[in-house]
Design a protein around this motif. Structure first.
Motif, short mmCIF file in Angstrom:
data_model
loop_
_atom_site.label_atom_id
_atom_site.label_comp_id
_atom_site.label_asym_id
_atom_site.label_seq_id
_atom_site.Cartn_x
_atom_site.Cartn_y
_atom_site.Cartn_z
N GLN A 188 68.00 64.02 44.56
CA GLN A 188 67.85 64.18 43.12
C GLN A 188 66.88 63.11 42.62
OE1 GLN A 188 69.25 66.77 41.64
NE2 GLN A 188 70.45 67.37 43.44
N THR A 206 69.42 69.29 40.16
CA THR A 206 68.86 70.60 40.49
C THR A 206 69.99 71.51 40.95
OG1 THR A 206 68.44 69.92 42.77
CG2 THR A 206 66.68 69.55 41.18
N THR A 260 69.24 73.30 46.60
CA THR A 260 67.87 72.81 46.40
C THR A 260 67.88 71.29 46.47
OG1 THR A 260 68.04 72.61 43.98
CG2 THR A 260 67.36 74.75 44.88
N THR A 261 66.72 70.72 46.68
CA THR A 261 66.62 69.26 46.78
C THR A 261 65.27 68.82 46.24
OG1 THR A 261 66.75 67.38 48.31
CG2 THR A 261 65.75 69.38 49.15
N ILE A 262 65.25 67.69 45.55
CA ILE A 262 64.00 67.09 45.11
C ILE A 262 63.39 66.34 46.29
CG2 ILE A 262 62.93 65.39 43.58
CD1 ILE A 262 63.76 67.86 42.10
N ARG A 289 60.24 70.56 44.51
CA ARG A 289 61.63 70.90 44.79
C ARG A 289 61.65 71.96 45.89
NH1 ARG A 289 64.76 73.12 39.73
NH2 ARG A 289 63.38 74.91 40.07
N TRP A 323 65.04 70.35 34.32
CA TRP A 323 63.86 70.61 35.12
C TRP A 323 63.24 71.95 34.74
CZ3 TRP A 323 61.62 66.97 37.95
CH2 TRP A 323 62.39 65.89 38.40
#
Length: 739
Positions: free
Chosen positions: A373, A395, A399-401, A421, A451
């Motif tokens: 994140q 998010t 999902t991942t930043i 992302r 976001w």
């Protein structure tokens, strides 16, 4: 065996006897017989040193030595906990033979288990040499349960029990790009329901096993839960293709192994709350694509790296280990330099230097991806302490930043933070994709909104071509944001808001070819925007001939090859461009002035010092970067350096009345390794400040303190921006620190 070694071994054996299941693994990891006691709180201004726990994941034995060194050896030398996890056995064709004009080993029948053991022996030798100076240092090897009936081998270096190796021993693809269903790629894509093991001969793991896709993710997540890293190193999950519709640019095991690690880190972060576990950052490394890129290391670092590779490769062919399988990887002995890989280390993400910025005058913000994140720290005024980390809105699950953040400042003082992302294909394998996202402050100095996605300039085959870079952005006087991005074809793309505060128009192609790294942008005092991007041979430029005019280019600059990472800062009616010279790592700068055509560049000049690698952050006379030793370093001007009034706040605007740099700056090294790229900013009172993210996932800063007299400015030690006592209080009261 010494008394100390016998004592350590007895403690390890006792711990192993008590171990049962994954929970029991914590009794032997890093040689601890019990969970370590919390570290005592440090004084707020104690100089920063390397701290934290590093866990790195690679597909094969040797990927770490080729692609993560010298970061690996530097980390081991500091004494922090370092664990490397090998996802596959690396059994290849089962032949441990060197064949070249100078080496001709006798041909033998293929033996996959024996070749896997030989590679393990070589890795243990190289790590022992990095940690103790002796390749023969003893290891304690044991089998531990993972998940779904699987097991992993864990090796602890007895003389340095903070150094561990974990062997997952899954079957490798046995082909760089061939469509072999029995592989990590086949498991990820659902072509096989489960992937079997390839056990090395001599391993304490005695029972073969298989992993389903979910079990493989969980097994890796269990390793993370065991070691509780603050820095995770892995390979590049999206290297792109060698050409449109061509083969992947990297080994399929590198790519899909990194995707399994991505999925596991997301699961680990989601199922283990912060507080019980420390925050962590992720660093991605370039692998095979280094073959065609300029070298980044100086000769001394390259030679040291080559020495460890020769140890792994069993280059002397002496039977020092007594294993019938061999004492190392003779395939690598054929060419221990790889394809020039001993001369290079390169990060595939997280090289932006604009993650530190200023909102309202004097109010600083620093951003970093933690736990998948986006986190940020704030310092409201120069006389107030840093606070954080706080987190932007999360998010969506699955999902991942990604590593790396950049910022843009709006005219009203609000901050926009940009990143990419990744969607991790939780439903179907082809759902895997990467997109550009941004979040905007609700008001100057306030929290951040949700976001928003800009999608991607790529179209079609997103799972294979999500090789977009980290976005960079700038704003015009009206407040419209323009985002620039290297797309998967390695050309430049841009998207602009249709009006201030409105949505973005479609992605537009700005051309360029073979772009490396991420573009760097700045706006000169006349209001003209500059943008620069490196290729494997030179640097390309895009500039505005007049304020508000369309960006023209790409223009050739005539600059020589760089290591691929650029930084740009305003300097009067031009822009100062900084980069590293291949083969030495020295920092070189040039001043660019926009014209009605190609920009005019001053002759490139080096800043001196012994060089280093990675990105360089600049503001005023301050430069910050990674020294040749891997530690954070800054420059200080010499006494006859001319006055520089650059007020860069990483808002892509500013002025500089300096006309020279005297005899050049002086580099000062710290005792701290860090991850990603540094950042630097100049506050309205003229104070220069540099920041890095340490291996402990904490923000560290330094402000060179001017001192009177001929000595010039004094090097101020780096220190944690938020003292440990404040971090502990934040952990006890999370609502105080998190949005």
């Amino acid at each position: 065996m010494s008394l100390a070694s016998r004592t350590r071994l007895a403690a390890l054996l006792a711990a192993l006897t008590a171990a049962a299941g994954v929970a029991g693994v914590t009794t032997w990891a890093h040689g601890h017989a019990a969970a370590p006691a919390p570290a005592a709180a440090q004084a707020p201004q104690r100089p920063s040193v390397t701290q934290g726990t590093v866990v790195q994941f690679v597909a094969h034995p040797d990927d770490d030595l080729f692609f993560m060194n010298p970061d690996l050896s530097r980390s081991i030398s500091t004494g922090v906990k370092v664990t490397t996890v090998y996802l596959t056995a690396g059994e290849s064709d089962g032949r441990n033979e060197a064949h070249s004009p100078h080496l001709q080993d006798p041909a033998r029948p293929a033996d996959h288990a024996a070749y896997a053991e030989a590679r393990q022996n070589g890795i243990r030798a190289a790590y022992a040499e990095m940690a103790t100076g002796r390749r023969t240092s003893a290891w304690q090897r044991t089998s531990v349960p993972t998940t779904g009936g699987g097991s992993a081998e864990v090796d602890v270096l007895l003389a340095r029990p903070e150094v561990n190796l974990v062997w997952m021993q899954m079957r490798e693809a046995r082909s760089i790009s061939g469509d072999n269903p029995d592989s990590l790629r086949g498991l990820w894509d659902g072509k096989v329901p489960a992937l079997g093991s390839q056990l090395a001969s001599g391993t304490p793991v005695t029972t073969p096993f298989t992993y389903t896709r979910d079990q493989a993710v969980q097994a890796i997540a269990n390793v993370l839960a065991l070691y509780r890293p603050t820095t995770i190193r892995t390979q590049d999950p999206t290297p792109g293709r060698t050409r449109p519709a061509g083969a992947p640019a990297d080994h399929q095991d590198h790519i899909y192994g990194a995707r399994f690690v991505q999925a596991a880190t997301e699961r680990y972060a989601a199922t283990t709350a912060a507080g019980p576990r420390p925050h962590f950052s992720v660093q991605n490394y370039v692998s095979y694509p280094n073959s065609s890129l300029p070298p980044t290391l100086d000769a001394k670092a390259a030679e040291e790296k080559l020495g460890y590779l020769k140890t792994y490769a069993w280059s002397d062919h002496q039977d020092w280990c007594g294993s019938p399988a061999g004492c190392g990887d003779r395939k690598t002995a054929t060419r221990p330099t790889g394809a020039g890989w001993n001369q290079t280390i390169r990060y595939s993400r997280g090289e932006s230097t604009t993650w530190l910025t200023q909102g309202p005058p004097g109010h600083l913000y620093a951003f970093a991806a933690l736990d998948g994140q986006m986190a940020y720290w704030t310092r409201p005024r120069p006389d107030t302490p840093w606070q954080g980390p706080r987190f932007l809105p999360p998010t969506a699950p699955g999902t991942t930043i990604d590593a790396g953040a950049s910022t843009a400042r709006l005219p009203d003082g609000r901050i926009a933070v940009l990143a990419t992302r990744t969607t991790l294909a939780t439903t179907t394998p082809h759902d895997y994709r990467r997109e550009t996202v941004y979040a905007l402050q609700n008001a100057p100095g306030a929290g951040f909104g949700p976001w928003h996605t800009l999608g991607t300039p790529d179209t079609g085959d997103l799972s294979a071509t999500s090789a977009i870079g980290t976005p960079t952005a700038t704003t015009d006087p009206a407040g419209r944001i323009t985002v620039y991005l290297r797309d998967s074809r390695r050309t430049l793309a841009a998207a602009t808001q249709t009006a201030p505060g409105a949505g973005f128009g479609p992605w537009q192609s700005l051309g360029g070819t073979a772009l490396q790294g991420d573009p760097a942008t700045a706006t000169d005092s006349a209001g003209r925007r500059h943008l620069y991007a490196a290729t494997d041979r030179t640097v390309l430029a895009w500039t505005q001939p007049a304020p508000g005019a369309p960006l023209a280019g790409p223009f050739p600059t005539g600059l020589p090859a760089t290591t691929g990472v650029l930084s740009a800062t305003p300097e009067g009616d031009g822009v100062r461009l900084s980069f590293r010279t291949p083969g030495t790592g020295t920092v070189t700068t040039t001043r660019a002035t926009a014209t009605t055509a190609a920009p005019l560049l001053s002759p490139p000049a080096t800043t001196g010092g012994e060089g280093g690698y990675g990105a360089v952050a600049t503001t005023g006379h301050l430069l910050a970067g990674r020294a040749a030793t891997g530690t954070a370093a800054i420059t200080l001007p010499t006494p006859d350096t001319h006055t520089n009034t650059n007020t860069n706040t990483n808002t892509n605007t500013g002025t500089n009345t300096g006309t020279g740099t005297g005899t050049g700056p002086v580099w000062h090294e710290s005792q701290m390794l860090y991850t990603g790229a540094p950042a630097a900013v100049t506050t309205p009172d003229g104070t220069n400040l540099a920041a890095t993210l340490g291996l402990d996932a904490d923000l560290h800063t330094t402000t060179p303190t001017p001192t009177p007299g001929p000595a010039g400015p004094a090097p101020t030690p780096w220190h944690r921006a938020v003292p440990p006592t404040a971090l502990a209080q934040a952990a006890r009261h999370p609502s105080t620190w998190h949005h």
